[in-house]
Design a protein around this motif. Structure first.
Motif, PDB file in Angstrom:
ATOM      1  N   UNK A 123     -43.291 -31.675 -32.168  1.00  0.00           N
ATOM      2  CA  UNK A 123     -41.980 -31.261 -32.671  1.00  0.00           C
ATOM      3  C   UNK A 123     -41.056 -31.118 -31.468  1.00  0.00           C
ATOM      4  N   UNK A 124     -39.761 -31.307 -31.648  1.00  0.00           N
ATOM      5  CA  UNK A 124     -38.849 -31.178 -30.510  1.00  0.00           C
ATOM      6  C   UNK A 124     -38.736 -29.730 -30.043  1.00  0.00           C
ATOM      7  N   UNK A 125     -38.469 -29.560 -28.771  1.00  0.00           N
ATOM      8  CA  UNK A 125     -38.197 -28.225 -28.248  1.00  0.00           C
ATOM      9  C   UNK A 125     -36.801 -27.811 -28.689  1.00  0.00           C
ATOM     10  N   UNK A 126     -36.653 -26.554 -29.126  1.00  0.00           N
ATOM     11  CA  UNK A 126     -35.398 -26.089 -29.687  1.00  0.00           C
ATOM     12  C   UNK A 126     -34.695 -25.119 -28.746  1.00  0.00           C
ATOM     13  N   UNK A 127     -33.375 -25.051 -28.894  1.00  0.00           N
ATOM     14  CA  UNK A 127     -32.618 -24.064 -28.140  1.00  0.00           C
ATOM     15  C   UNK A 127     -32.569 -22.751 -28.921  1.00  0.00           C
ATOM     16  N   UNK A 128     -31.804 -21.805 -28.445  1.00  0.00           N
ATOM     17  CA  UNK A 128     -31.754 -20.505 -29.094  1.00  0.00           C
ATOM     18  C   UNK A 128     -31.174 -20.529 -30.489  1.00  0.00           C
ATOM     19  N   UNK A 129     -30.440 -21.572 -30.832  1.00  0.00           N
ATOM     20  CA  UNK A 129     -29.849 -21.690 -32.156  1.00  0.00           C
ATOM     21  C   UNK A 129     -30.658 -22.565 -33.107  1.00  0.00           C
ATOM     22  N   UNK A 130     -31.820 -23.033 -32.635  1.00  0.00           N
ATOM     23  CA  UNK A 130     -32.669 -23.841 -33.493  1.00  0.00           C
ATOM     24  C   UNK A 130     -32.358 -25.316 -33.493  1.00  0.00           C
ATOM     25  N   UNK A 131     -31.556 -25.796 -32.524  1.00  0.00           N
ATOM     26  CA  UNK A 131     -31.231 -27.214 -32.419  1.00  0.00           C
ATOM     27  C   UNK A 131     -32.077 -27.859 -31.333  1.00  0.00           C
ATOM     28  N   UNK A 132     -32.403 -29.146 -31.450  1.00  0.00           N
ATOM     29  CA  UNK A 132     -33.153 -29.818 -30.377  1.00  0.00           C
ATOM     30  C   UNK A 132     -32.426 -29.708 -29.046  1.00  0.00           C
ATOM     31  N   UNK A 133     -33.180 -29.350 -28.012  1.00  0.00           N
ATOM     32  CA  UNK A 133     -32.566 -29.159 -26.693  1.00  0.00           C
ATOM     33  C   UNK A 133     -32.157 -30.478 -26.057  1.00  0.00           C
ATOM     34  N   UNK A 134     -32.997 -31.501 -26.195  1.00  0.00           N
ATOM     35  CA  UNK A 134     -32.776 -32.761 -25.497  1.00  0.00           C
ATOM     36  C   UNK A 134     -32.240 -33.797 -26.474  1.00  0.00           C
ATOM     37  N   UNK A 135     -31.059 -34.292 -26.177  1.00  0.00           N
ATOM     38  CA  UNK A 135     -30.398 -35.263 -27.052  1.00  0.00           C
ATOM     39  C   UNK A 135     -29.771 -36.354 -26.198  1.00  0.00           C
ATOM     40  N   UNK A 136     -29.563 -37.561 -26.752  1.00  0.00           N
ATOM     41  CA  UNK A 136     -28.862 -38.610 -26.005  1.00  0.00           C
ATOM     42  C   UNK A 136     -27.398 -38.235 -25.799  1.00  0.00           C
ATOM     43  N   UNK A 137     -26.842 -38.668 -24.669  1.00  0.00           N
ATOM     44  CA  UNK A 137     -25.427 -38.409 -24.427  1.00  0.00           C
ATOM     45  C   UNK A 137     -24.555 -39.096 -25.475  1.00  0.00           C
ATOM     46  N   UNK A 138     -25.036 -40.221 -25.983  1.00  0.00           N
ATOM     47  CA  UNK A 138     -24.266 -40.943 -26.995  1.00  0.00           C
ATOM     48  C   UNK A 138     -24.192 -40.184 -28.317  1.00  0.00           C
ATOM     49  N   UNK A 139     -25.049 -39.155 -28.487  1.00  0.00           N
ATOM     50  CA  UNK A 139     -25.065 -38.395 -29.734  1.00  0.00           C
ATOM     51  C   UNK A 139     -24.228 -37.126 -29.658  1.00  0.00           C
ATOM     52  N   UNK A 140     -23.602 -36.871 -28.523  1.00  0.00           N
ATOM     53  CA  UNK A 140     -22.778 -35.678 -28.375  1.00  0.00           C
ATOM     54  C   UNK A 140     -21.463 -36.034 -27.693  1.00  0.00           C
ATOM     55  N   UNK A 141     -20.430 -35.311 -28.030  1.00  0.00           N
ATOM     56  CA  UNK A 141     -19.127 -35.540 -27.430  1.00  0.00           C
ATOM     57  C   UNK A 141     -18.792 -34.463 -26.395  1.00  0.00           C
ATOM     58  N   UNK A 172     -29.839 -35.641 -22.419  1.00  0.00           N
ATOM     59  CA  UNK A 172     -29.427 -34.384 -21.807  1.00  0.00           C
ATOM     60  C   UNK A 172     -30.211 -33.203 -22.349  1.00  0.00           C
ATOM     61  N   UNK A 173     -30.426 -32.235 -21.494  1.00  0.00           N
ATOM     62  CA  UNK A 173     -30.881 -30.916 -21.910  1.00  0.00           C
ATOM     63  C   UNK A 173     -29.613 -30.089 -22.071  1.00  0.00           C
ATOM     64  N   UNK A 174     -29.142 -29.963 -23.315  1.00  0.00           N
ATOM     65  CA  UNK A 174     -27.841 -29.328 -23.546  1.00  0.00           C
ATOM     66  C   UNK A 174     -27.762 -27.890 -23.028  1.00  0.00           C
ATOM     67  N   UNK A 175     -28.725 -27.013 -23.321  1.00  0.00           N
ATOM     68  CA  UNK A 175     -28.594 -25.638 -22.819  1.00  0.00           C
ATOM     69  C   UNK A 175     -28.576 -25.562 -21.294  1.00  0.00           C
ATOM     70  N   UNK A 176     -29.369 -26.424 -20.632  1.00  0.00           N
ATOM     71  CA  UNK A 176     -29.414 -26.412 -19.169  1.00  0.00           C
ATOM     72  C   UNK A 176     -28.311 -27.263 -18.546  1.00  0.00           C
TER      73      UNK A 176
END
Length: 259
Positions: A123-141, A172-176
């Motif tokens: 399962x993906x590692x989650x951040x404190x809000x329950x969202x996947x921590x690591x995502x492609x840059x193309x999937x976030x603005x 990206x690791x969004x929280x970090x």
């Protein structure tokens, strides 16, 4: 005159000292037993229970409620299951303990030795809000390359000089707020499809990205992700292990001693 004191001739300082001593000993024992919740009981390479030489028994089971609705885990008895695909993939080099086991086949493909991985949760590692921590840059603005060389579009060069594909995205690791992986789109001669490479094992040099741990022919065997925009903890372990085992297993001559 002792009758002038509430405690009489009782040595309060000595009692306090002994109470602290027994408390400290109990605390050390408790901490040592709590330390044996994960990874215990210890096992030898052949799967039998090891004689750890400890004087304290394993602690009683404790159940922890996992966040974000991921159930419960009970330790130490409810350990993650050991890998069930190891049998026959390692050969014992010496009968006595303490010596390494040798791969029976392809160490990279079998995931043994320096390329070994742990059976983590798929399962993906989650951040404190329950969202996947690591995502492609193309999937976030929310992120963009503010400094340095943007590797997207650059060719990927293997240890043997083969150009195996090009970088198409950064994960990206969004929280970090840091890049963890580069995404490679492989050419048809080297496996096709997308693969991830840990950023720490890639080097961006001017107009190319070098990956020195693998030869061109090895990239087809890099473990894939099941989802195009998500990587699980198990997939991360397998991917990192594959690249980590490359310096020893990618070419046969790396297996021999160097003087």
């Amino acid at each position: 005159m002792t009758e002038d004191y509430i405690v009489g001739n009782l040595d309060v300082a000595s009692i306090a000292l002994w109470l602290f001593f027994f408390f400290f000993v109990a605390l050390v024992i408790w901490i040592q037993r709590e330390n044996q919740r994960e990874g215990y009981p210890l096992l030898d390479e052949d799967g039998t229970q090891a004689d750890a030489g400890g004087v304290f028994p394993n602690p009683a089971d404790k159940t922890f409620i996992l966040p974000h609705g991921r159930g419960e885990v009970t330790v130490p008895s409810g350990q993650n299951p050991e890998r069930d695909d190891i049998d026959g993939k390692l050969t014992r080099s010496h009968e006595s303990g303490g010596f390494p086991w040798d791969p029976a086949g392809d160490g990279l493909a079998d995931g043994v030795g320096p390329a070994s991985w742990a059976a983590r949760k798929d399962v993906p590692e989650l951040d404190g809000k329950g969202h996947p921590k690591i995502v492609p840059m193309s999937a976030t603005e929310n992120f963009h390359v503010a400094a340095g060389r943007d590797p997207r579009g650059l060719p990927v060069v293997a240890a043997d000089g083969a150009i195996v594909g090009k970088i198409t995205d950064m994960w990206l690791d969004e929280p970090e707020q840091m890049v963890r992986y580069l995404e490679i789109e492989l050419d048809g001669d080297y496996g096709e499809g997308s693969r991830l490479v840990p950023l720490t094992l890639a080097r961006i040099w001017g107009n190319q990205v070098k990956v020195k741990s693998l030869n061109g022919e090895n990239f087809a065997g890099v473990p894939k992700t099941a989802a195009p925009r998500q990587v699980t903890k198990l997939e991360e372990d397998k991917i990192c292990a594959y690249y980590g085992g490359g310096p020893l297993f990618a070419t046969g001559d790396r297996l021999t001693p160097v003087i």
